[in-house]
Design a protein around this motif. Structure first.
Motif, PDB file in Angstrom:
ATOM      1  N   ILE A 164     -33.390 -35.112 -48.331  1.00  0.00           N
ATOM      2  CA  ILE A 164     -34.811 -35.969 -47.967  1.00  0.00           C
ATOM      3  C   ILE A 164     -35.211 -35.364 -46.597  1.00  0.00           C
ATOM      4  O   ILE A 164     -36.457 -35.447 -46.587  1.00  0.00           O
ATOM      5  CB  ILE A 164     -34.065 -37.263 -47.783  1.00  0.00           C
ATOM      6  CG1 ILE A 164     -33.884 -37.953 -49.240  1.00  0.00           C
ATOM      7  CG2 ILE A 164     -35.571 -38.137 -47.425  1.00  0.00           C
ATOM      8  CD1 ILE A 164     -33.062 -39.430 -49.265  1.00  0.00           C
ATOM      9  N   LEU A 165     -34.504 -35.162 -45.476  1.00  0.00           N
ATOM     10  CA  LEU A 165     -34.993 -34.594 -44.469  1.00  0.00           C
ATOM     11  C   LEU A 165     -35.376 -33.125 -44.113  1.00  0.00           C
ATOM     12  O   LEU A 165     -36.177 -32.609 -43.479  1.00  0.00           O
ATOM     13  CB  LEU A 165     -34.073 -34.934 -43.337  1.00  0.00           C
ATOM     14  CG  LEU A 165     -33.581 -36.267 -42.781  1.00  0.00           C
ATOM     15  CD1 LEU A 165     -32.407 -36.293 -42.023  1.00  0.00           C
ATOM     16  CD2 LEU A 165     -34.531 -36.956 -42.392  1.00  0.00           C
ATOM     17  N   ARG A 166     -34.993 -32.316 -45.445  1.00  0.00           N
ATOM     18  CA  ARG A 166     -35.323 -30.930 -45.539  1.00  0.00           C
ATOM     19  C   ARG A 166     -37.024 -30.739 -45.259  1.00  0.00           C
ATOM     20  O   ARG A 166     -37.285 -29.721 -44.462  1.00  0.00           O
ATOM     21  CB  ARG A 166     -34.886 -30.288 -46.686  1.00  0.00           C
ATOM     22  CG  ARG A 166     -35.008 -28.680 -46.369  1.00  0.00           C
ATOM     23  CD  ARG A 166     -34.070 -28.266 -47.804  1.00  0.00           C
ATOM     24  NE  ARG A 166     -34.222 -26.813 -47.355  1.00  0.00           N
ATOM     25  CZ  ARG A 166     -34.929 -25.860 -47.553  1.00  0.00           C
ATOM     26  NH1 ARG A 166     -36.247 -26.161 -47.951  1.00  0.00           N
ATOM     27  NH2 ARG A 166     -34.655 -24.463 -47.467  1.00  0.00           N
ATOM     28  N   GLU A 174     -38.766 -25.736 -38.450  1.00  0.00           N
ATOM     29  CA  GLU A 174     -38.625 -24.367 -38.435  1.00  0.00           C
ATOM     30  C   GLU A 174     -39.856 -23.584 -38.826  1.00  0.00           C
ATOM     31  O   GLU A 174     -39.996 -22.455 -38.373  1.00  0.00           O
ATOM     32  CB  GLU A 174     -37.517 -24.161 -39.613  1.00  0.00           C
ATOM     33  CG  GLU A 174     -35.999 -24.441 -39.198  1.00  0.00           C
ATOM     34  CD  GLU A 174     -35.129 -23.852 -40.134  1.00  0.00           C
ATOM     35  OE1 GLU A 174     -33.990 -23.602 -39.579  1.00  0.00           O
ATOM     36  OE2 GLU A 174     -35.667 -23.682 -41.594  1.00  0.00           O
ATOM     37  N   PHE A 175     -40.630 -24.060 -39.518  1.00  0.00           N
ATOM     38  CA  PHE A 175     -42.039 -23.244 -40.049  1.00  0.00           C
ATOM     39  C   PHE A 175     -42.803 -22.997 -38.705  1.00  0.00           C
ATOM     40  O   PHE A 175     -43.411 -22.003 -38.608  1.00  0.00           O
ATOM     41  CB  PHE A 175     -43.108 -24.399 -40.597  1.00  0.00           C
ATOM     42  CG  PHE A 175     -44.642 -23.687 -41.123  1.00  0.00           C
ATOM     43  CD1 PHE A 175     -44.373 -22.801 -42.148  1.00  0.00           C
ATOM     44  CD2 PHE A 175     -45.458 -24.063 -40.285  1.00  0.00           C
ATOM     45  CE1 PHE A 175     -45.482 -22.312 -42.536  1.00  0.00           C
ATOM     46  CE2 PHE A 175     -46.660 -23.635 -40.834  1.00  0.00           C
ATOM     47  CZ  PHE A 175     -46.755 -22.740 -42.020  1.00  0.00           C
ATOM     48  N   SER A 179     -35.828 -24.477 -33.509  1.00  0.00           N
ATOM     49  CA  SER A 179     -34.416 -24.624 -34.247  1.00  0.00           C
ATOM     50  C   SER A 179     -34.098 -26.052 -34.509  1.00  0.00           C
ATOM     51  O   SER A 179     -34.521 -26.480 -33.808  1.00  0.00           O
ATOM     52  CB  SER A 179     -33.330 -23.940 -33.360  1.00  0.00           C
ATOM     53  OG  SER A 179     -33.678 -22.406 -33.182  1.00  0.00           O
ATOM     54  N   VAL A 180     -33.276 -26.164 -35.497  1.00  0.00           N
ATOM     55  CA  VAL A 180     -33.082 -27.706 -35.919  1.00  0.00           C
ATOM     56  C   VAL A 180     -31.784 -28.225 -35.340  1.00  0.00           C
ATOM     57  O   VAL A 180     -30.702 -27.466 -35.752  1.00  0.00           O
ATOM     58  CB  VAL A 180     -33.248 -27.813 -37.275  1.00  0.00           C
ATOM     59  CG1 VAL A 180     -33.103 -29.305 -37.741  1.00  0.00           C
ATOM     60  CG2 VAL A 180     -34.685 -27.434 -37.761  1.00  0.00           C
ATOM     61  N   VAL A 219     -30.451 -24.934 -41.892  1.00  0.00           N
ATOM     62  CA  VAL A 219     -31.412 -25.851 -42.657  1.00  0.00           C
ATOM     63  C   VAL A 219     -31.218 -25.379 -44.293  1.00  0.00           C
ATOM     64  O   VAL A 219     -31.091 -26.309 -45.213  1.00  0.00           O
ATOM     65  CB  VAL A 219     -32.647 -26.055 -42.177  1.00  0.00           C
ATOM     66  CG1 VAL A 219     -33.608 -26.846 -43.189  1.00  0.00           C
ATOM     67  CG2 VAL A 219     -32.696 -26.688 -40.717  1.00  0.00           C
ATOM     68  N   GLY A 220     -31.278 -24.064 -44.398  1.00  0.00           N
ATOM     69  CA  GLY A 220     -31.275 -23.613 -45.694  1.00  0.00           C
ATOM     70  C   GLY A 220     -30.210 -23.919 -46.400  1.00  0.00           C
ATOM     71  O   GLY A 220     -30.122 -23.750 -47.925  1.00  0.00           O
TER      72      GLY A 220
END
Length: 222
Positions: A164-166, A174-175, A179-180, A219-220
């Motif tokens: 959901i948070l992606r 990230e776009f 960094s996350v 994230v990936g």
């Protein structure tokens, strides 16, 4: 570090409000410099339009990205948007504090992104992802959910919260090069006891005391 906290909730006395205030206290106690965008208190208008700009690239047809690129070249952003962009450029860490609404960002924070993440200044010209404008900076969400944790597991009633948070982690942070960090998650604060809410606030404060040493997540993998 320089830390920007972007926060929205319609009730200042909410648990999100408490997380916002406790987070600032913990960051400042750890020696960090903090700036905030309390969007409800600011009465921030989330709707984009020509009001984003003092300049005009095309008076006859409004295309926001072209206007953003033009404004980026001639310092043509409205003063309120310019101030928010400068906060982004200043920070080393950006935190979004919000309640999950309809499986995403509340409209005011999403509108803040729509207006402030301007092409030509925040992204564009080949500056995306690993080559993004904010490469070297970190970001995280601190988010509350109305339901219990098990409803946000993989295969749970609401589905995987990480998935959901992606769109936020990948499509916003990230776009643009951030960094996350692992999200700070609080499930069902309205159903907690006072003691449980106090513990959740202190757990967050303890984490923020060492936030500078945290490593980003992948994230990936979600």
């Amino acid at each position: 570090m320089n830390v920007l906290v972007v926060y929205w909730h319609p009730e200042p006395k909410s648990f999100n409000g408490a997380m916002f205030r406790r987070g600032i206290e913990a960051l400042e106690a750890a020696g960090h410099s903090v700036k905030t965008s309390d969007l409800h208190a600011m009465n921030f208008d989330p709707v984009s339009g020509r009001k984003n700009f003092e300049s005009a690239n095309n008076d006859d047809f409004f295309k926001q990205q072209l206007e953003e690129m033009h404004a980026a070249q001639i310092d043509g952003f409205s003063s309120d948007i310019e101030e928010e962009i400068q906060k982004l450029e200043w920070c080393d860490l950006m935190i979004f504090q919000f309640p999950l609404w309809w499986f995403g960002l509340p409209a005011t924070i999403k509108g803040w992104v729509d207006r402030v993440f301007a092409m030509g200044r925040v992204y564009g010209g080949g500056r995306f992802y690993e080559n993004g404008v904010f490469k070297g900076k970190k970001s995280m969400v601190s988010v509350t959910m109305g339901g219990p944790e098990e409803t946000y597991d993989k295969g749970g009633w609401n589905g995987d919260l990480d998935a959901i948070l992606r769109p936020i982690h990948r499509g916003i942070f990230e776009f643009t090069g951030f960094s996350v960090l692992e999200p700070q998650k609080v499930f069902g604060p309205a159903r907690m006891t006072d003691e449980e809410r106090t513990k959740a606030l202190e757990d967050y404060a303890v984490r923020l005391a060492d936030i500078e040493t945290e490593r980003p997540i992948e994230v990936g993998e979600y």
